[in-house]
Design a protein around this motif. Sequence first.
Motif, short mmCIF file in Angstrom:
data_model
loop_
_atom_site.label_atom_id
_atom_site.label_comp_id
_atom_site.label_asym_id
_atom_site.label_seq_id
_atom_site.Cartn_x
_atom_site.Cartn_y
_atom_site.Cartn_z
N GLU A 16 0.82 -1.22 0.00
CA GLU A 16 0.00 0.00 0.00
C GLU A 16 0.85 1.26 0.00
O GLU A 16 0.44 2.30 -0.52
CB GLU A 16 -0.93 -0.02 1.20
N LYS A 17 2.05 1.17 0.56
CA LYS A 17 2.95 2.32 0.62
C LYS A 17 3.54 2.64 -0.75
O LYS A 17 3.97 3.77 -1.00
CB LYS A 17 4.07 2.02 1.62
N HIS A 18 3.54 1.67 -1.65
CA HIS A 18 4.21 1.85 -2.94
C HIS A 18 3.29 1.53 -4.12
O HIS A 18 3.73 0.97 -5.11
CB HIS A 18 5.44 0.94 -3.02
N THR A 19 2.02 1.88 -4.03
CA THR A 19 1.12 1.56 -5.14
C THR A 19 1.50 2.33 -6.40
O THR A 19 1.81 3.52 -6.36
CB THR A 19 -0.34 1.89 -4.78
N SER A 20 1.45 1.64 -7.52
CA SER A 20 1.81 2.27 -8.79
C SER A 20 0.89 3.42 -9.15
O SER A 20 1.29 4.39 -9.80
CB SER A 20 1.78 1.21 -9.91
N VAL A 21 -0.37 3.30 -8.75
CA VAL A 21 -1.34 4.34 -9.12
C VAL A 21 -1.00 5.69 -8.49
O VAL A 21 -1.48 6.73 -8.95
CB VAL A 21 -2.77 3.89 -8.72
N ALA A 22 -0.16 5.69 -7.46
CA ALA A 22 0.23 6.94 -6.82
C ALA A 22 1.34 7.67 -7.57
O ALA A 22 1.64 8.82 -7.27
CB ALA A 22 0.69 6.67 -5.38
N VAL A 211 12.49 -7.70 0.18
CA VAL A 211 12.31 -7.98 -1.24
C VAL A 211 10.98 -7.43 -1.73
O VAL A 211 10.90 -6.89 -2.84
CB VAL A 211 12.41 -9.50 -1.51
N VAL A 212 9.93 -7.55 -0.93
CA VAL A 212 8.65 -6.97 -1.31
C VAL A 212 8.81 -5.46 -1.53
O VAL A 212 8.36 -4.92 -2.55
CB VAL A 212 7.57 -7.24 -0.23
N GLU A 213 9.47 -4.80 -0.61
CA GLU A 213 9.65 -3.35 -0.74
C GLU A 213 10.51 -3.01 -1.96
O GLU A 213 10.18 -2.10 -2.73
CB GLU A 213 10.29 -2.78 0.52
N HIS A 214 11.62 -3.74 -2.14
CA HIS A 214 12.50 -3.44 -3.26
C HIS A 214 11.80 -3.68 -4.59
O HIS A 214 11.95 -2.89 -5.53
CB HIS A 214 13.76 -4.30 -3.18
N CYS A 216 8.58 -3.47 -5.21
CA CYS A 216 7.65 -2.36 -5.41
C CYS A 216 8.38 -1.11 -5.91
O CYS A 216 7.89 -0.40 -6.79
CB CYS A 216 6.91 -2.04 -4.11
N LYS A 217 9.56 -0.86 -5.36
CA LYS A 217 10.34 0.30 -5.80
C LYS A 217 10.82 0.14 -7.24
O LYS A 217 10.91 1.12 -7.99
CB LYS A 217 11.52 0.53 -4.86
N LEU A 218 11.12 -1.10 -7.64
CA LEU A 218 11.50 -1.34 -9.03
C LEU A 218 10.34 -1.07 -9.97
O LEU A 218 10.55 -0.58 -11.09
CB LEU A 218 12.03 -2.77 -9.20
N PHE A 219 9.12 -1.38 -9.55
CA PHE A 219 7.96 -1.01 -10.35
C PHE A 219 7.86 0.51 -10.49
O PHE A 219 7.57 1.03 -11.57
CB PHE A 219 6.68 -1.56 -9.73
N GLN A 220 8.11 1.22 -9.39
CA GLN A 220 8.14 2.67 -9.47
C GLN A 220 9.20 3.14 -10.46
O GLN A 220 9.00 4.10 -11.21
CB GLN A 220 8.43 3.26 -8.08
N GLY A 221 10.32 2.41 -10.48
CA GLY A 221 11.40 2.74 -11.40
C GLY A 221 10.99 2.59 -12.85
O GLY A 221 11.42 3.36 -13.72
N VAL A 222 10.16 1.60 -13.14
CA VAL A 222 9.64 1.43 -14.51
C VAL A 222 8.86 2.68 -14.93
O VAL A 222 9.03 3.20 -16.03
CB VAL A 222 8.76 0.17 -14.61
N TYR A 223 8.02 3.17 -14.02
CA TYR A 223 7.25 4.39 -14.30
C TYR A 223 8.20 5.59 -14.45
O TYR A 223 7.99 6.45 -15.31
CB TYR A 223 6.25 4.64 -13.18
#
Length: 235
Positions: A16-22, A211-214, A216-223
Amino acid sequence: MLSKDEFKKQCYATIEKHTSVAHPLVSELVKPEANWELLQAMTLQGYQLTKHFLTYIEHLFFYCPLPKHKKALMVNMYEEETGRLSGTKNHVRLMQDFVRAIRVDDATRDAVKPYPQTQELIDYRMDLVKNPETYHLGAAAVAIASEGQNLEDTAGQHRHSLLGDVYGLTDKDTLFFSVHAKEDVGHVREGIALVNDLCTDAKMQQDALEVVEHTCKLFQGVYDGVAERHLTGVR
């Protein structure tokens, strides 16, 4: 060592802290004035991720050391490959339908290469799931963090609804997203149960949460990678 309930709560809190929609890029995509170039760029990078997802699940199924969890992984694989449980089709084909709906032809789609940030996410998960020694981490990256990317909404609307409104897309056009919005709720629940049972000490739990957090951050990196190339000033 965390209780199973506390581990589950921390997994959901991390997602929830790293949702892509944000990400600011999503806000740009759903502004009243359609930005077709940005939508196409984001989708084509997302397609690079979709192409590999079945491979991740196949490895998680093959190496799964806990028989009671293999059935859920097999069901996930079956749906990814056939779409029969959702009454649709193979999930890569669903994504291809969406790509065509946003005015990208097959030849253009197939010529696109992953940006470095996209490739980093692809490789990170592949390395984890292919190594039996990091199985619990691969499960955390794929079955929790990756499946959790669709547990999102904005003002009560999922991403596919917002895109449909702005770009004039039909429910059929956005089936890839609506199917995952429903299915991934269960997939995340199953993924957390799997990793919960795999982690037998505090270090394994902590490593899995990291790993879950990292991931999620990699998904943010794609954006970020798309924004850097197609939307100056948005990060």
